[in-house]
Design a protein around this motif. Structure first.
Motif, mmCIF file in Angstrom:
data_model
loop_
_atom_site.group_PDB
_atom_site.id
_atom_site.type_symbol
_atom_site.label_atom_id
_atom_site.label_comp_id
_atom_site.label_asym_id
_atom_site.label_seq_id
_atom_site.Cartn_x
_atom_site.Cartn_y
_atom_site.Cartn_z
ATOM 1 N N ASP A 32 0.846 -1.185 0.000
ATOM 2 C CA ASP A 32 0.000 0.000 0.000
ATOM 3 C C ASP A 32 0.890 1.247 0.000
ATOM 4 N N LEU A 33 0.615 2.208 -0.887
ATOM 5 C CA LEU A 33 1.477 3.381 -1.040
ATOM 6 C C LEU A 33 1.294 4.399 0.073
ATOM 7 N N GLU A 34 0.222 4.321 0.830
ATOM 8 C CA GLU A 34 0.026 5.303 1.892
ATOM 9 C C GLU A 34 0.475 4.798 3.253
ATOM 10 N N ASN A 35 0.191 3.549 3.568
ATOM 11 C CA ASN A 35 0.485 3.050 4.912
ATOM 12 C C ASN A 35 1.561 1.979 4.941
ATOM 13 N N GLY A 36 1.738 1.266 3.891
ATOM 14 C CA GLY A 36 2.629 0.117 3.925
ATOM 15 C C GLY A 36 4.071 0.462 3.597
ATOM 16 N N VAL A 37 4.812 -0.585 3.361
ATOM 17 C CA VAL A 37 6.229 -0.452 3.047
ATOM 18 C C VAL A 37 6.411 0.214 1.689
ATOM 19 N N GLY A 38 5.447 0.037 0.793
ATOM 20 C CA GLY A 38 5.539 0.678 -0.521
ATOM 21 C C GLY A 38 5.599 2.191 -0.396
ATOM 22 N N GLY A 39 4.818 2.749 0.520
ATOM 23 C CA GLY A 39 4.861 4.198 0.762
ATOM 24 C C GLY A 39 6.197 4.630 1.322
ATOM 25 N N ALA A 40 6.719 3.831 2.240
ATOM 26 C CA ALA A 40 8.024 4.152 2.817
ATOM 27 C C ALA A 40 9.111 4.105 1.745
ATOM 28 N N VAL A 41 9.025 3.120 0.865
ATOM 29 C CA VAL A 41 10.009 3.012 -0.213
ATOM 30 C C VAL A 41 9.880 4.202 -1.155
ATOM 31 N N ALA A 42 8.649 4.617 -1.458
ATOM 32 C CA ALA A 42 8.445 5.769 -2.338
ATOM 33 C C ALA A 42 8.997 7.044 -1.707
ATOM 34 N N VAL A 43 8.760 7.242 -0.413
ATOM 35 C CA VAL A 43 9.269 8.432 0.281
ATOM 36 C C VAL A 43 10.791 8.416 0.309
ATOM 37 N N LEU A 44 11.369 7.274 0.622
ATOM 38 C CA LEU A 44 12.833 7.171 0.648
ATOM 39 C C LEU A 44 13.427 7.416 -0.726
ATOM 40 N N SER A 45 12.761 6.947 -1.766
ATOM 41 C CA SER A 45 13.243 7.178 -3.122
ATOM 42 C C SER A 45 13.248 8.668 -3.455
ATOM 43 N N MET A 46 12.201 9.390 -3.054
ATOM 44 C CA MET A 46 12.168 10.834 -3.292
ATOM 45 C C MET A 46 13.265 11.551 -2.496
ATOM 46 N N GLN A 47 13.496 11.101 -1.267
ATOM 47 C CA GLN A 47 14.538 11.716 -0.447
ATOM 48 C C GLN A 47 15.919 11.468 -1.044
ATOM 49 N N VAL A 48 16.141 10.290 -1.591
ATOM 50 C CA VAL A 48 17.424 9.998 -2.231
ATOM 51 C C VAL A 48 17.621 10.917 -3.434
ATOM 52 N N ASP A 49 16.561 11.142 -4.213
ATOM 53 C CA ASP A 49 16.659 12.050 -5.354
ATOM 54 C C ASP A 49 16.999 13.470 -4.902
ATOM 55 N N ASP A 50 16.332 13.929 -3.841
ATOM 56 C CA ASP A 50 16.607 15.270 -3.317
ATOM 57 C C ASP A 50 18.045 15.381 -2.812
ATOM 58 N N LEU A 51 18.488 14.363 -2.089
ATOM 59 C CA LEU A 51 19.859 14.380 -1.572
ATOM 60 C C LEU A 51 20.880 14.337 -2.699
ATOM 61 N N THR A 52 20.577 13.616 -3.766
ATOM 62 C CA THR A 52 21.489 13.569 -4.909
ATOM 63 C C THR A 52 21.619 14.948 -5.544
ATOM 64 N N LYS A 53 20.492 15.650 -5.692
ATOM 65 C CA LYS A 53 20.534 17.004 -6.252
ATOM 66 C C LYS A 53 21.302 17.948 -5.339
ATOM 67 N N THR A 54 21.061 17.838 -4.045
ATOM 68 C CA THR A 54 21.769 18.691 -3.088
ATOM 69 C C THR A 54 23.263 18.411 -3.101
ATOM 70 N N GLN A 56 25.028 17.270 -5.630
ATOM 71 C CA GLN A 56 25.595 17.814 -6.858
ATOM 72 C C GLN A 56 25.793 19.324 -6.747
ATOM 73 N N ALA A 57 24.827 20.012 -6.142
ATOM 74 C CA ALA A 57 24.967 21.458 -5.945
ATOM 75 C C ALA A 57 26.121 21.766 -4.997
ATOM 76 N N ALA A 58 26.268 20.973 -3.941
ATOM 77 C CA ALA A 58 27.361 21.187 -2.989
ATOM 78 C C ALA A 58 28.710 20.929 -3.651
ATOM 79 N N ARG A 59 28.784 19.915 -4.501
ATOM 80 C CA ARG A 59 30.040 19.642 -5.217
ATOM 81 C C ARG A 59 30.402 20.799 -6.128
ATOM 82 N N ALA A 60 29.415 21.347 -6.841
ATOM 83 C CA ALA A 60 29.683 22.470 -7.735
ATOM 84 C C ALA A 60 30.153 23.685 -6.937
ATOM 85 N N SER A 61 29.502 23.938 -5.812
ATOM 86 C CA SER A 61 29.895 25.067 -4.963
ATOM 87 C C SER A 61 31.296 24.855 -4.392
#
Length: 123
Positions: A32-54, A56-61
């Motif tokens: 289940d994407l809202e309550n189950g592990v699938g939701g947790a995996v989706a949230v973690l995936s978005m956080q990994v994407d955000d951290l990757t962008k951050t 890359q910006a820190a490396r450039a700076s």
């Protein structure tokens, strides 16, 4: 005997079907994407994407800061070399005595003292 085997076969098939039904329900709740592990995996995936962008910006700076610091260090080293040469050349200059203070103008009457009228009136 065949009838007993058929009954046991049908019972086994019904048991396996019920087991598959229970597993399917558990799996749907698990994913289940809202309550189950699938939701947790989706949230973690978005956080990994955000951290990757951050990251890359820190490396450039950091790269830009590194280049700026290298330029500043080079300039500082060249200024330090010039200062060392100036200090070394200062040893070759002979020391001159300090100039005497200018003479005070002499008055023919000597020091002059004047009384202000305001000070005498306030006493």
């Amino acid at each position: 005997m065949e009838m007993i085997a058929d009954i046991l076969l049908v019972a086994g098939a019904l048991g396996a079907g019920f087991y598959c039904y229970v597993l399917a329900r558990r799996l749907s709740r698990f994913n289940d994407l809202e309550n189950g592990v699938g939701g947790a995996v989706a949230v973690l995936s978005m956080q990994v994407d955000d951290l990757t962008k951050t990251l890359q910006a820190a490396r450039a700076s950091a790269g830009a800061s590194n280049e700026s610091l290298v330029n500043l260090i080079d300039r500082a080293e060249s200024v330090a070399k010039r200062l060392e040469l100036m200090v070394a050349s200062m040893h070759d200059i002979p020391e001159t005595p300090a100039a005497p203070p200018p003479p005070e103008p002499d008055s023919p009457l000597g020091p002059v003292f004047r009384r202000h009228e305001d000070m005498g009136a306030s006493q």
